[in-house]
Motif scaffolding. Structure first.
Motif, PDB file in Angstrom:
ATOM      1  N   LEU A 218     -13.372 -25.971   4.860  1.00  7.94           N
ATOM      2  CA  LEU A 218     -13.343 -24.998   5.721  1.00  7.94           C
ATOM      3  C   LEU A 218     -11.942 -24.374   5.762  1.00  7.94           C
ATOM      4  O   LEU A 218     -11.261 -24.953   7.531  1.00  7.94           O
ATOM      5  CB  LEU A 218     -14.082 -23.532   5.667  1.00  7.94           C
ATOM      6  N   GLU A 220      -8.636 -23.153   7.557  1.00  9.31           N
ATOM      7  CA  GLU A 220      -8.308 -22.678   7.877  1.00  9.31           C
ATOM      8  C   GLU A 220      -9.321 -22.424   8.891  1.00  9.31           C
ATOM      9  O   GLU A 220      -8.603 -21.511  10.300  1.00  9.31           O
ATOM     10  CB  GLU A 220      -8.396 -20.693   8.330  1.00  9.31           C
ATOM     11  N   TYR A 243      -9.367 -16.831   2.264  1.00  7.34           N
ATOM     12  CA  TYR A 243      -9.151 -18.608   2.875  1.00  7.34           C
ATOM     13  C   TYR A 243      -8.909 -20.213   1.630  1.00  7.34           C
ATOM     14  O   TYR A 243      -9.107 -19.649   0.113  1.00  7.34           O
ATOM     15  CB  TYR A 243     -11.070 -19.450   3.316  1.00  7.34           C
TER      16      TYR A 243
END
Length: 275
Positions: A218, A220, A243
């Protein structure tokens, strides 16, 4: 397309079940203007208006099963009303001419009124192959008299004549592009908690089989998890937003996917490419 509609209507009028005066009359699709002087009894079908039927407009795509499995989807066709003005013409004179024209006009009106839908057996050309996606609806004698009727006859350069309308609704396909989809083999329901949301999903291969042991990053949030035995992954305590997921699996190209995560969209699968 319109010439095929002409041929289809001519087939209706030539059917063995039609009244004899209708079946034996010549059928013409020429403009019935001042130069139209047939030498024999004639039924004239003048296509004078072509207009989209907006009541039947539908943006939903049409889908049909494929012989080898799966489905084909194409954009919905244009539904078009084709309106003919039908008049009867006799080569006789005086009262005999009027009698013959009125008899032919009345008989053709009654015969065409039998067909609220043009039967497939009468369809010709592009109306038959490929088959029309919808039945060809037909309405008879629905035109209302108005001030423009006089202008219509004046434009043709002749005196007004007894006539009735025939409107046939056809489907025209401006688009040739199609999409194909495989058959639905299973439905999987995955629930989420509105009070304890989680950005989650599964890592799948091109055949939609689970890919365990894949690294799901992930971007971010700078967080990484490994997909489980069913290909599942999840990120808890992530604020709603947009995202970027980057997935790495041995022997396959990396895949990056942008997802919009919110309370009503918590599940986001990632499909890998390659073998």
């Amino acid at each position: 397309m319109f010439d095929d509609l002409d041929a289809s209507l001519a087939a209706v009028l030539d059917d063995t079940g039609a009244p004899s005066e209708v079946r034996t009359a010549d059928v013409s699709f020429a403009v019935p203007d001042k130069d139209f002087t047939p030498g024999q009894v004639t039924l004239n079908l003048f296509l004078h208006e072509v207009q989209e039927n907006r009541v039947l407009r539908d943006d939903a795509p049409l889908q049909r099963p494929l012989a080898g499995g799966g489905w084909e989807s194409r954009r919905a066709p244009l539904r078009v009303d084709c309106t003919y003005l039908i008049t009867a013409w006799s080569a006789m004179t005086g009262g005999h001419r009027v009698t013959e024209e009125h008899r032919l006009l009345g008989s053709s009106l009654l015969w065409l009124s039998r067909f609220p839908v043009v039967p497939d057996s009468f369809l010709r050309g592009a109306l038959k192959t490929p088959p029309q996606p919808f039945p060809l609806a037909a309405t008879v004698a629905q035109t209302r008299e108005s001030a423009s009727v006089g202008e219509f006859w004046n434009a043709l350069g002749i005196a007004p004549r007894p006539a009735f309308s025939l409107t046939v609704t056809v489907a025209l396909q401006p688009f040739t592009e199609t999409e194909t989809f495989p058959d639905l083999k299973a439905v999987e329901l995955r629930s989420g908690l509105l009070t304890d949301p989680q950005l989650r999903g599964r890592v799948l291969d091109p055949a939609l089989a689970a890919v365990p042991g894949a690294s799901v990053h992930l971007v971010e949030a700078t967080r990484t998890v490994i997909s489980g035995s069913s290909g599942s992954f999840g990120f808890a305590d992530v604020p709603f937003g947009t995202y970027t997921l980057t997935v790495r699996s041995a022997g396959r190209p990396d895949v990056t996917s942008t997802v919009d995560y919110d309370q009503d969209a918590q599940v986001h699968d990632v499909i890998l490419t390659g073998p």
